[in-house]
Design a protein around this motif. Structure first.
Motif, mmCIF file in Angstrom:
data_model
loop_
_atom_site.group_PDB
_atom_site.id
_atom_site.type_symbol
_atom_site.label_atom_id
_atom_site.label_comp_id
_atom_site.label_asym_id
_atom_site.label_seq_id
_atom_site.Cartn_x
_atom_site.Cartn_y
_atom_site.Cartn_z
ATOM 1 N N LYS A 11 0.819 -1.216 0.000
ATOM 2 C CA LYS A 11 0.000 0.000 0.000
ATOM 3 C C LYS A 11 0.852 1.266 0.000
ATOM 4 C CE LYS A 11 -4.150 -1.915 2.207
ATOM 5 N NZ LYS A 11 -5.067 -1.824 3.374
ATOM 6 N N GLN A 12 1.938 1.262 0.745
ATOM 7 C CA GLN A 12 2.807 2.450 0.792
ATOM 8 C C GLN A 12 3.362 2.777 -0.587
ATOM 9 O OE1 GLN A 12 5.463 0.811 3.823
ATOM 10 N NE2 GLN A 12 4.950 2.504 5.201
ATOM 11 N N VAL A 13 3.866 1.751 -1.262
ATOM 12 C CA VAL A 13 4.446 1.964 -2.586
ATOM 13 C C VAL A 13 3.384 2.463 -3.555
ATOM 14 C CG1 VAL A 13 5.598 0.853 -4.539
ATOM 15 C CG2 VAL A 13 6.206 0.207 -2.191
ATOM 16 N N GLN A 14 2.204 1.859 -3.535
ATOM 17 C CA GLN A 14 1.141 2.245 -4.462
ATOM 18 C C GLN A 14 0.616 3.647 -4.181
ATOM 19 O OE1 GLN A 14 -1.978 -0.558 -5.291
ATOM 20 N NE2 GLN A 14 -0.651 -2.324 -4.976
ATOM 21 N N ALA A 15 0.712 4.073 -2.937
ATOM 22 C CA ALA A 15 0.226 5.413 -2.591
ATOM 23 C C ALA A 15 1.234 6.498 -2.960
ATOM 24 C CB ALA A 15 -0.092 5.476 -1.099
ATOM 25 N N ARG A 16 2.530 6.216 -2.785
ATOM 26 C CA ARG A 16 3.529 7.288 -2.916
ATOM 27 C C ARG A 16 4.088 7.432 -4.324
ATOM 28 N NH1 ARG A 16 6.870 7.718 2.686
ATOM 29 N NH2 ARG A 16 7.806 9.419 1.489
ATOM 30 N N LEU A 17 4.306 6.337 -5.017
ATOM 31 C CA LEU A 17 4.919 6.446 -6.344
ATOM 32 C C LEU A 17 4.060 7.238 -7.329
ATOM 33 C CD1 LEU A 17 7.248 5.847 -8.227
ATOM 34 C CD2 LEU A 17 6.156 3.669 -8.805
ATOM 35 N N PRO A 18 2.751 7.010 -7.418
ATOM 36 C CA PRO A 18 1.955 7.804 -8.365
ATOM 37 C C PRO A 18 2.028 9.305 -8.093
ATOM 38 C CG PRO A 18 0.715 5.877 -7.680
ATOM 39 C CD PRO A 18 1.933 5.930 -6.805
ATOM 40 N N LEU A 19 2.061 9.691 -6.821
ATOM 41 C CA LEU A 19 2.168 11.113 -6.484
ATOM 42 C C LEU A 19 3.490 11.696 -6.970
ATOM 43 C CD1 LEU A 19 0.742 11.105 -2.827
ATOM 44 C CD2 LEU A 19 -0.388 11.949 -4.903
ATOM 45 N N THR A 20 4.566 10.951 -6.762
ATOM 46 C CA THR A 20 5.890 11.410 -7.203
ATOM 47 C C THR A 20 5.943 11.512 -8.716
ATOM 48 O OG1 THR A 20 6.833 10.269 -5.290
ATOM 49 C CG2 THR A 20 8.370 11.008 -6.978
#
Length: 542
Positions: free
Chosen positions: A122-131
């Protein structure tokens, strides 16, 4: 790389660099769920570099701990140097460690995000798209910065700032605009820009930008309170120390610059270029221990990086010899023993010997002299060493020291004059090195012995009640080692003995008072404190 390439997730090339298979699998799984399929993994830096040579990656996710060959800091430094990673690349740093030292090192590399292990899907899926979204939106700004077209980057940033639909990116745009103003050296405009920005947004980066803009205009007095506030905060103290060091070098206040760069280097020791400035300032400020420690740190942190070189280990030996010549015999023997071991290891490498034969011989000669093996040193110099200057300033400096230690002072000073002509350019590094060469030339013309030799001579003069001669030797030793409080105390001891023979003149009394003042601010052991108190009481009666 083009902006469109960051839009289609199924077209993205992603590189994960981590020596833990579990971490790789967690990230890969999250990326696949997002629709990102072109994912490569590397367990070490060597393989990561090979992959980058074969494929241009849009996203690089790199761990600090990379198996065996080099850490993530030096790997990313090399990837940036080779243009495998640019401002347009999405760069993410991974670490389970969040120490101030590591965070400072990461900040210097300016990643787009910092992920703390352990990770979950979940952390990876939440942060990478924002970046990715930030990178896509500001792509033209980043691309202009990559091309060092800072005026165009400011133009694009200002256009984006006029777009209300991009309001959530305005803060990043404002930060990029300020950085570009500093790059363009528009320091007055940058100071006004940051000052206005701080009215509504008191971020760390805005304060640091404001400080840099004012320091470049020599307006230090205006920001004393702000400097104190920033050095009290863990997220800004490192950058503040680094900027102050740069400022004081420009003002030729080298003692202050040295104090600031020591603080910065302790907080982010992996930056080799800063370590080189630390070494130069240590030499200029006669801090032989600091010089020795700086060379050891450089050899340690540069290992397997683009900065790695046998010369870094040879410089440890050189600095060890310099340091040993300032110590009492027992301590000097220990340092020289360590230097001998390292030099012997270097001499056992055939390829290295063929490349650095002359340099190794000069260092070996110096080591013989430091160990009081004069005949061996003279044999090496007479049969192998040319008096002509080479291409390296450092190699020539070491040759000067070898000649001077053998008593061949005219040859040493002549070679120093040749070294002065080698240093060109107006950069701050050249400024410090040039000042050091001037200092070396003056000292080696005036002082004919090492601090250790001068101390021994002073002891012999003192035993024979030749107090003026003893004082002269100690004053020369102190000029070469002005931070050596043992020498300072010995000077006071001689002055007390001299007073029993004849009244002290005004110069002697002034010398005693200056030394006592310096001793008050120095770190002394118990025995030294007792001696200092006794001398303080003695001279207070004069």
């Amino acid at each position: 790389m083009e902006q469109e390439e960051l839009t289609a997730l199924d077209k993205l090339n992603v590189l994960i660099i981590d020596d833990q298979i579990l971490v790789q699998n967690v990230i890969k799984s999250a990326l696949f769920d997002l629709g990102i399929e072109n994912v490569k993994c590397a367990e070490n830096a060597y393989y990561a570099l090979r992959l980058c040579e074969q494929t241009p990656f849009h996203v690089v996710i790199c761990a600090f701990n990379v198996k065996s060959d080099k850490d993530g800091f030096h790997l990313l430094e090399e990837l940036k140097f080779k243009r495998h990673v640019t401002k347009c690349t999405v760069l993410i740093f991974l670490s389970a460690e969040t120490s101030e030292e590591l965070v400072n090192s990461i900040v210097e590399l300016q990643p787009d995000d910092f992920w703390v292990k352990p990770l979950n899907n979940k952390q990876v899926q939440a942060r990478l798209p924002l970046t990715l979204e930030v990178k896509r939106t500001l792509f033209n700004v980043y691309q202009a910065i990559d091309r060092q077209d800072y005026s165009k980057a400011i133009y694009y940033a200002e256009r984006h700032l006029l777009n209300p639909a991009l309001s959530k990116y305005h803060l990043q745009m404002k930060r990029l605009k300020g950085e570009c103003l500093l790059q363009l050296r528009e320091f007055t405009d940058a100071a006004n820009y940051y000052e206005n920005l701080l009215q509504s947004h008191k971020s760390s980066w805005a304060n640091l930008g404001y400080i840099k803009a004012l320091l470049e205009q020599d307006r230090l007095a205006e920001i004393q309170l702000l400097l104190q506030q920033l050095t009290d905060k863990s997220d800004t103290r490192f950058a503040t120390y680094d900027m102050l060091a740069h400022y004081y070098i420009g003002k030729q206040e080298y003692a202050k610059a040295y104090e600031e760069i020591k603080k910065a280097s302790r907080l982010a020791p992996r930056n080799i270029e800063r370590s080189k400035r630390l070494l130069d300032l240590a030499r200029l400020n006669h801090d032989h221990l600091g010089q020795y420690q700086a060379t050891i740190a450089m050899a340690k942190y540069a290992k397997n990086s683009i900065h790695d070189s046998p010369l870094l280990r040879l410089n440890v030996v050189r600095a060890g010899i310099d340091y040993a010549t300032t110590l009492e015999k027992a301590d000097a023997v220990k340092v020289l023993g360590q230097s001998d071991i390292l030099l012997t290891e270097l001499e056992k490498q055939p390829i290295l010997v063929s490349q650095l034969k002359d340099q190794l011989l000069v260092v070996r000669a110096r080591l013989h002299m430091a160990k009081e093996e004069r005949d061996k040193a003279e044999n090496i110099v007479d049969n192998n060493i040319s008096l002509r200057p080479g291409t390296s300033v450092e190699d020539n400096l070491d040759k000067v020291k070898a000649l001077h230690e053998l008593g061949r002072r005219e040859d040493a000073v002549s070679l120093l004059d040749a070294i002065k002509r080698q240093i060109s350019g107006s950069g701050l590094t050249n400024q410090v090195v040039s000042k050091y060469i001037e200092q070396e030339a003056a000292e080696r013309s005036a002082v004919h012995f090492t601090p250790q030799q001068l101390n021994r001579m002073a002891v012999e003069f003192f035993k024979r009640n030749k107090f003026h001669a003893a004082l002269n030797s100690l004053e020369q030793a102190f000029s070469l080692t002005p931070n050596n409080m043992s020498v300072a105390l010995n000077i006071l001891k001689v002055l007390v003995a001299l007073q029993q023979q004849e009244p002290l003149d005004a110069g002697h009394i002034a010398l005693a008072n200056n030394l006592l003042l310096q001793l008050q601010h120095a770190k002394l052991d118990t025995e030294q404190l007792e001696k200092c108190a006794g001398y303080q009481q003695h001279f207070s009666k004069l």
